[in-house]
Scaffold this motif. Structure first.
Motif, PDB file in Angstrom:
ATOM      1  N   GLN A 144      12.180 -47.412  28.385  1.00 41.53           N
ATOM      2  CA  GLN A 144      12.768 -48.776  28.601  1.00 41.53           C
ATOM      3  C   GLN A 144      11.734 -49.504  29.507  1.00 41.53           C
ATOM      4  OE1 GLN A 144      16.555 -48.110  30.604  1.00 41.53           O
ATOM      5  NE2 GLN A 144      17.742 -48.135  28.701  1.00 41.53           N
ATOM      6  N   ILE A 145      11.082 -49.077  30.467  1.00 39.00           N
ATOM      7  CA  ILE A 145       9.881 -49.625  31.247  1.00 39.00           C
ATOM      8  C   ILE A 145       9.024 -49.957  30.140  1.00 39.00           C
ATOM      9  CG2 ILE A 145       8.230 -49.390  32.842  1.00 39.00           C
ATOM     10  CD1 ILE A 145      10.332 -47.525  34.146  1.00 39.00           C
TER      11      ILE A 145
ATOM     12  N   ALA B  44       8.357 -34.863  30.215  1.00 41.76           N
ATOM     13  CA  ALA B  44       9.371 -33.767  30.402  1.00 41.76           C
ATOM     14  C   ALA B  44      10.832 -34.377  30.554  1.00 41.76           C
ATOM     15  CB  ALA B  44       9.600 -32.867  31.494  1.00 41.76           C
ATOM     16  N   PRO B  45      12.041 -33.874  29.824  1.00 40.76           N
ATOM     17  CA  PRO B  45      13.174 -34.622  30.020  1.00 40.76           C
ATOM     18  C   PRO B  45      13.583 -35.219  31.185  1.00 40.76           C
ATOM     19  CG  PRO B  45      13.519 -32.531  28.683  1.00 40.76           C
ATOM     20  CD  PRO B  45      12.050 -32.600  29.529  1.00 40.76           C
ATOM     21  N   ASP B  46      13.518 -34.722  32.439  1.00 43.68           N
ATOM     22  CA  ASP B  46      13.830 -35.262  33.713  1.00 43.68           C
ATOM     23  C   ASP B  46      12.566 -35.542  34.522  1.00 43.68           C
ATOM     24  OD1 ASP B  46      15.931 -35.510  35.376  1.00 43.68           O
ATOM     25  OD2 ASP B  46      15.440 -33.735  36.558  1.00 43.68           O
TER      26      ASP B  46
ATOM     27  N   LEU C 140       3.746 -31.322  29.654  1.00 40.68           N
ATOM     28  CA  LEU C 140       4.484 -32.338  29.717  1.00 40.68           C
ATOM     29  C   LEU C 140       4.358 -32.909  31.146  1.00 40.68           C
ATOM     30  CD1 LEU C 140       7.635 -31.270  27.861  1.00 40.68           C
ATOM     31  CD2 LEU C 140       5.532 -32.569  26.914  1.00 40.68           C
ATOM     32  N   ILE C 141       4.539 -34.342  31.204  1.00 42.05           N
ATOM     33  CA  ILE C 141       4.403 -34.998  32.660  1.00 42.05           C
ATOM     34  C   ILE C 141       5.843 -34.876  33.225  1.00 42.05           C
ATOM     35  CG2 ILE C 141       4.414 -37.234  33.737  1.00 42.05           C
ATOM     36  CD1 ILE C 141       2.502 -38.053  31.305  1.00 42.05           C
TER      37      ILE C 141
ATOM     38  N   GLY D 250      13.885 -39.595  34.036  1.00 45.76           N
ATOM     39  CA  GLY D 250      14.436 -39.352  32.747  1.00 45.76           C
ATOM     40  C   GLY D 250      13.701 -40.241  31.527  1.00 45.76           C
ATOM     41  N   VAL D 251      13.536 -39.599  30.416  1.00 44.93           N
ATOM     42  CA  VAL D 251      12.433 -40.137  29.465  1.00 44.93           C
ATOM     43  C   VAL D 251      13.126 -41.554  28.908  1.00 44.93           C
ATOM     44  CG1 VAL D 251      11.802 -39.945  26.982  1.00 44.93           C
ATOM     45  CG2 VAL D 251      11.782 -37.919  28.625  1.00 44.93           C
TER      46      VAL D 251
END
Length: 150
Positions: A56-57, A36-38, A116-117, A50-51
């Motif tokens: 980045q990770i 999910a976006p957040d 969505l996660i 945030g996605v």
């Protein structure tokens, strides 16, 4: 959550598992398909929301390690929550080059109504699974473990 929603969550978890088991540098950009976006993500080294920070990770994982990949070894789905056990397989780029490494861990996922996660929390023992494999730190960690056991 009704019984009719359970198969939908099972399908969502199956999709998430397949995504992680096939994760590659090119697919990091597609993490928005399963998060999910957040969404919130936490592991022993990171805590982000945030996605884009999650991307980045995973991008850093591919930069720092040789051939990292996840193999999901078990799963339990209850309502909108899921618990996955996994093996993370990789090789270090800077030492023990080419020597296969394995970190065993688990993830607690919470999914929204769209599958969505929204929460991803990884659990693994950084001392046993990672630090002990590092040259200088590993020797210290093994010594500390022996001392603690006496």
């Amino acid at each position: 959550m009704s019984q009719t929603d359970s198969p939908r969550m099972e399908e969502a978890v199956t999709r998430v598992v397949a995504f992680f088991e096939q994760l590659a540098p090119a697919s990091v950009a597609d993490l928005g398909r399963i998060y999910a976006p957040d969404a919130r993500f936490k592991d022993p080294f990171n805590e982000v929301r945030g996605v884009q920070p999650i991307q980045q990770i995973f991008a850093h994982m591919f930069e720092a390690l040789d051939q990292p990949r996840f193999v999901v070894t078990g799963r339990v789905v209850q309502g909108q929550q899921c618990f996955l056990t996994w093996d993370f397989l990789f090789a270090f780029k800077n030492f023990h080059r080419g020597e296969p490494q394995t970190v065993r861990g688990a993830s607690h996922l919470v999914l929204d109504a769209q599958g969505l996660i929204v929460l991803h929390r990884d659990y693994w023992d950084a001392a046993e699974e990672l630090y002990e494999k590092l040259p200088v730190v590993g020797a210290l960690m093994r010594w500390l473990r022996r001392r603690a056991a006496q």
